[in-house]
Design an enzyme around this catalytic site. Structure first.
Site, PDB file in Angstrom:
ATOM      1  N   CYS A 195       0.820  -1.306   0.033  1.00  0.00           N
ATOM      2  CA  CYS A 195      -0.083   0.164   0.031  1.00  0.00           C
ATOM      3  C   CYS A 195       0.792   1.288  -0.199  1.00  0.00           C
ATOM      4  O   CYS A 195       0.151   2.385  -0.414  1.00  0.00           O
ATOM      5  CB  CYS A 195      -0.888   0.074   1.225  1.00  0.00           C
ATOM      6  SG  CYS A 195      -2.070  -1.394   1.169  1.00  0.00           S
ATOM      7  N   HIS A 217      -3.134   7.353   1.655  1.00  0.00           N
ATOM      8  CA  HIS A 217      -3.764   6.049   1.361  1.00  0.00           C
ATOM      9  C   HIS A 217      -5.134   5.842   1.761  1.00  0.00           C
ATOM     10  O   HIS A 217      -5.293   6.131   2.975  1.00  0.00           O
ATOM     11  CB  HIS A 217      -2.688   4.948   1.721  1.00  0.00           C
ATOM     12  CG  HIS A 217      -3.043   3.633   1.595  1.00  0.00           C
ATOM     13  ND1 HIS A 217      -3.623   3.323   0.515  1.00  0.00           N
ATOM     14  CD2 HIS A 217      -3.160   2.688   2.416  1.00  0.00           C
ATOM     15  CE1 HIS A 217      -4.017   2.025   0.697  1.00  0.00           C
ATOM     16  NE2 HIS A 217      -3.849   1.463   1.889  1.00  0.00           N
ATOM     17  N   ASN A 269     -10.192   0.013  -0.633  1.00  0.00           N
ATOM     18  CA  ASN A 269      -8.423   0.283  -0.466  1.00  0.00           C
ATOM     19  C   ASN A 269      -7.945  -0.531  -1.614  1.00  0.00           C
ATOM     20  O   ASN A 269      -7.974  -1.879  -2.056  1.00  0.00           O
ATOM     21  CB  ASN A 269      -8.013  -0.713   0.723  1.00  0.00           C
ATOM     22  CG  ASN A 269      -6.500  -0.406   1.001  1.00  0.00           C
ATOM     23  OD1 ASN A 269      -5.885   0.018   0.087  1.00  0.00           O
ATOM     24  ND2 ASN A 269      -6.272  -0.904   2.204  1.00  0.00           N
TER      25      ASN A 269
HETATM   26  O1  UT7 Z   1      -3.985  -0.818   3.408  1.00  0.00           O
HETATM   27  C1  UT7 Z   1      -2.866  -1.430   4.394  1.00  0.00           C
HETATM   28  C2  UT7 Z   1      -3.365  -1.024   5.599  1.00  0.00           C
HETATM   29  N1  UT7 Z   1      -4.575  -1.548   6.165  1.00  0.00           N
HETATM   30  C3  UT7 Z   1      -5.357  -1.148   7.007  1.00  0.00           C
HETATM   31  O2  UT7 Z   1      -5.049  -0.110   7.497  1.00  0.00           O
HETATM   32  C4  UT7 Z   1      -6.390  -1.712   7.574  1.00  0.00           C
HETATM   33  C5  UT7 Z   1      -6.418  -1.311   9.044  1.00  0.00           C
HETATM   34  N2  UT7 Z   1      -7.554  -1.987   9.821  1.00  0.00           N
HETATM   35  C6  UT7 Z   1      -8.844  -1.714   9.525  1.00  0.00           C
HETATM   36  O3  UT7 Z   1      -9.139  -0.902   8.783  1.00  0.00           O
HETATM   37  C7  UT7 Z   1      -9.979  -2.295  10.774  1.00  0.00           C
HETATM   38  O4  UT7 Z   1      -9.091  -2.763  11.610  1.00  0.00           O
HETATM   39  C8  UT7 Z   1     -11.033  -3.253   9.987  1.00  0.00           C
HETATM   40  C9  UT7 Z   1     -11.913  -2.509   9.204  1.00  0.00           C
HETATM   41  C10 UT7 Z   1      -9.966  -4.322   9.251  1.00  0.00           C
HETATM   42  C11 UT7 Z   1     -11.776  -4.015  11.173  1.00  0.00           C
HETATM   43  O5  UT7 Z   1     -12.327  -3.064  12.043  1.00  0.00           O
HETATM   44  P1  UT7 Z   1     -12.085  -3.052  13.634  1.00  0.00           P
HETATM   45  O6  UT7 Z   1     -12.979  -2.123  14.337  1.00  0.00           O
HETATM   46  O7  UT7 Z   1     -10.639  -3.086  14.027  1.00  0.00           O
HETATM   47  O8  UT7 Z   1     -12.923  -4.307  14.058  1.00  0.00           O
HETATM   48  P2  UT7 Z   1     -12.379  -5.883  14.506  1.00  0.00           P
HETATM   49  O9  UT7 Z   1     -11.212  -6.302  13.473  1.00  0.00           O
HETATM   50  O10 UT7 Z   1     -11.792  -5.839  15.942  1.00  0.00           O
HETATM   51  O11 UT7 Z   1     -13.437  -6.721  14.593  1.00  0.00           O
HETATM   52  C12 UT7 Z   1     -14.855  -6.364  15.383  1.00  0.00           C
HETATM   53  C13 UT7 Z   1     -16.046  -7.446  14.982  1.00  0.00           C
HETATM   54  C14 UT7 Z   1     -15.283  -8.820  15.059  1.00  0.00           C
HETATM   55  O12 UT7 Z   1     -16.595  -9.722  15.759  1.00  0.00           O
HETATM   56  P3  UT7 Z   1     -16.453 -10.096  17.425  1.00  0.00           P
HETATM   57  O13 UT7 Z   1     -15.027 -10.730  17.661  1.00  0.00           O
HETATM   58  O14 UT7 Z   1     -16.104  -8.690  17.957  1.00  0.00           O
HETATM   59  O15 UT7 Z   1     -17.711 -10.539  17.506  1.00  0.00           O
HETATM   60  C15 UT7 Z   1     -15.418  -9.315  13.730  1.00  0.00           C
HETATM   61  O16 UT7 Z   1     -15.616 -10.539  13.534  1.00  0.00           O
HETATM   62  O17 UT7 Z   1     -16.266  -7.096  13.766  1.00  0.00           O
HETATM   63  C16 UT7 Z   1     -16.511  -8.531  13.177  1.00  0.00           C
HETATM   64  N3  UT7 Z   1     -16.111  -8.513  11.609  1.00  0.00           N
HETATM   65  C17 UT7 Z   1     -17.200  -8.205  10.909  1.00  0.00           C
HETATM   66  N4  UT7 Z   1     -18.503  -8.141  11.000  1.00  0.00           N
HETATM   67  C18 UT7 Z   1     -19.164  -7.801   9.751  1.00  0.00           C
HETATM   68  C19 UT7 Z   1     -15.088  -8.413  10.891  1.00  0.00           C
HETATM   69  N5  UT7 Z   1     -15.167  -8.196   9.673  1.00  0.00           N
HETATM   70  C20 UT7 Z   1     -16.471  -7.966   9.681  1.00  0.00           C
HETATM   71  C21 UT7 Z   1     -17.523  -8.045   8.312  1.00  0.00           C
HETATM   72  N6  UT7 Z   1     -18.782  -7.722   8.726  1.00  0.00           N
HETATM   73  N7  UT7 Z   1     -16.658  -7.665   7.245  1.00  0.00           N
END
Ligand code: UT7
Length: 324
Positions: A115, A251, A281
């Site tokens: 990225c 980005h 992204n």
């Molecule tokens: O470009 C390279 C760099 N990449 C990035 O910068 C990405 C950085 N990270 C992010 O943007 C965020 O961390 C994400 C968007 C990937 C995730 O958001 P988050 O607020 O950090 O969520 P999380 O990973 O802590 O997950 C929270 C909950 C989980 O459920 P439980 O364990 O709390 O029950 C996940 O299973 O959200 C759940 N979850 C989803 N639910 C519905 C994860 N993906 C999804 C989904 N739909 N697509």
């Protein structure tokens, strides 16, 4: 070193025709429009058609950038392509694009910083130009991330899209501080974070292409701090006050990261160019795609000071300051 600098002569972009909305995502994995929008800001992403390759996207973006710069392809003597999704393991996608553009002179190669790739490619071309080794460079970020996603993994597949963006850089006499051009770039990497964001395949390790894997919340935590640090360090090195910068072209990984970084540095939201809602992204393509969108809608104008930033797999991260 001679007094040469790299002017941004033109920017171009290309997005595949097919759009996959969050509603469309709901049919693929257990997710919801509400979750995706709330956690990322993404509403839709573009997906390359069958047979449409990273080099096709990159070539289309490059053609538009050359047109906007008023420069013929036969003047190009350097092509640097940032991609983590090359057409083939080799040859470099840059040489494939070189052939598609009809360029038969100079050098073409890929850089691989995921990225952050566009910043790495831009810094490379900037240094070639400053050294007098290139006169007209094409810097391209082009990706087909849809091809390396695990479409059963909702934690990653909803985040990414396909696209390409390109910039034409020309060598100009003088110092960039006194004119339009790239003022300074700042690149960083730290391989200790490999396991937080990687692809689980490759020619040497598995003899397969593999799928993207990410511990998103951990990447998120690092992203805000590392990006903000890099931007501040670059501004300090350039002797520029963050408050005097006209536009921030980040980005486009997550709207919450964009807002987290701007809050940390006291940047007003209306100075931050965001295309994450429409593009998702697109990895190395996201900065030039956002830059292009803001030129086309009239926000970024010639002479404006623009700060770009990114963090990606590796980790790699960095920033670039330019007067457009
Ligand atoms: O470009 C390279 C760099 N990449 C990035 O910068 C990405 C950085 N990270 C992010 O943007 C965020 O961390 C994400 C968007 C990937 C995730 O958001 P988050 O607020 O950090 O969520 P999380 O990973 O802590 O997950 C929270 C909950 C989980 O459920 P439980 O364990 O709390 O029950 C996940 O299973 O959200 C759940 N979850 C989803 N639910 C519905 C994860 N993906 C999804 C989904 N739909 N697509």
């Amino acid at each position: 070193m001679s007094d040469l600098y790299a002017r941004i002569a033109g920017i171009g972009a290309y997005l595949p025709e097919k759009i996959l909305t969050n509603a469309g995502m709901e049919a693929i994995v257990e997710t919801s429009d509400e979750w995706i929008k709330e956690r990322t800001g993404i509403e839709q992403r573009h997906i390359a058609a069958d047979g449409e390759l990273t080099s096709d996207l990159g070539t289309a973006a490059a053609r538009e950038a050359l047109k906007n710069a008023g420069i013929d392809a036969d003047q190009v003597d350097l092509i640097v392509v940032a991609t983590a999704t090359p057409d083939l393991t080799f040859p470099a996608t840059a040489t494939i694009i070189q052939e598609k553009l009809g360029v038969t002179q100079g050098a073409a190669f890929d850089v691989h910083a995921v990225c952050s790739g566009f910043l790495y490619a831009m810094a490379t071309a900037d240094n070639f130009i400053r050294c007098g080794q290139a006169k007209t460079a094409l810097v391209i970020g082009a990706e087909t991330f849809s091809r390396i996603l695990d479409w059963t993994d909702r934690t990653t597949c909803v985040l990414f899209g396909d696209g390409a963006g390109a910039a034409v850089l020309t060598a100009e006499p003088g110092k960039p501080e006194e004119a339009k051009g790239i003022l300074k770039t700042h690149l960083r990497s730290d391989g200790r974070f490999r396991d937080l964001l990687y692809v689980d395949g490759g020619p040497s390790a598995t003899k397969t292409v593999g799928h993207l894997r990410m511990q998103g919340n951990q990447v998120f935590r690092h992203a805000v701090n590392k990006i903000a640090g890099s931007m501040q360090e670059l501004a300090d090195q350039a002797g520029v006050d963050i408050a005097d910068i006209d536009w921030f072209v980040p980005h486009q990984a997550n709207q919450r990261i964009l807002m987290g970084v701007s809050k940390k540095l006291g940047i007003p939201e209306d100075k931050v160019i965001s295309t994450v809602a429409k593009h998702g992204n697109t990895s190395a393509a996201s900065i030039p795609l956002a830059f292009d969108a803001a030129i086309k809608d009239g926000r970024i104008k010639k002479g404006d000071m623009v700060l770009m930033e990114a963090l990606g797999g590796g980790f790699t991260w960095g920033a670039a300051l330019a007067r457009y």
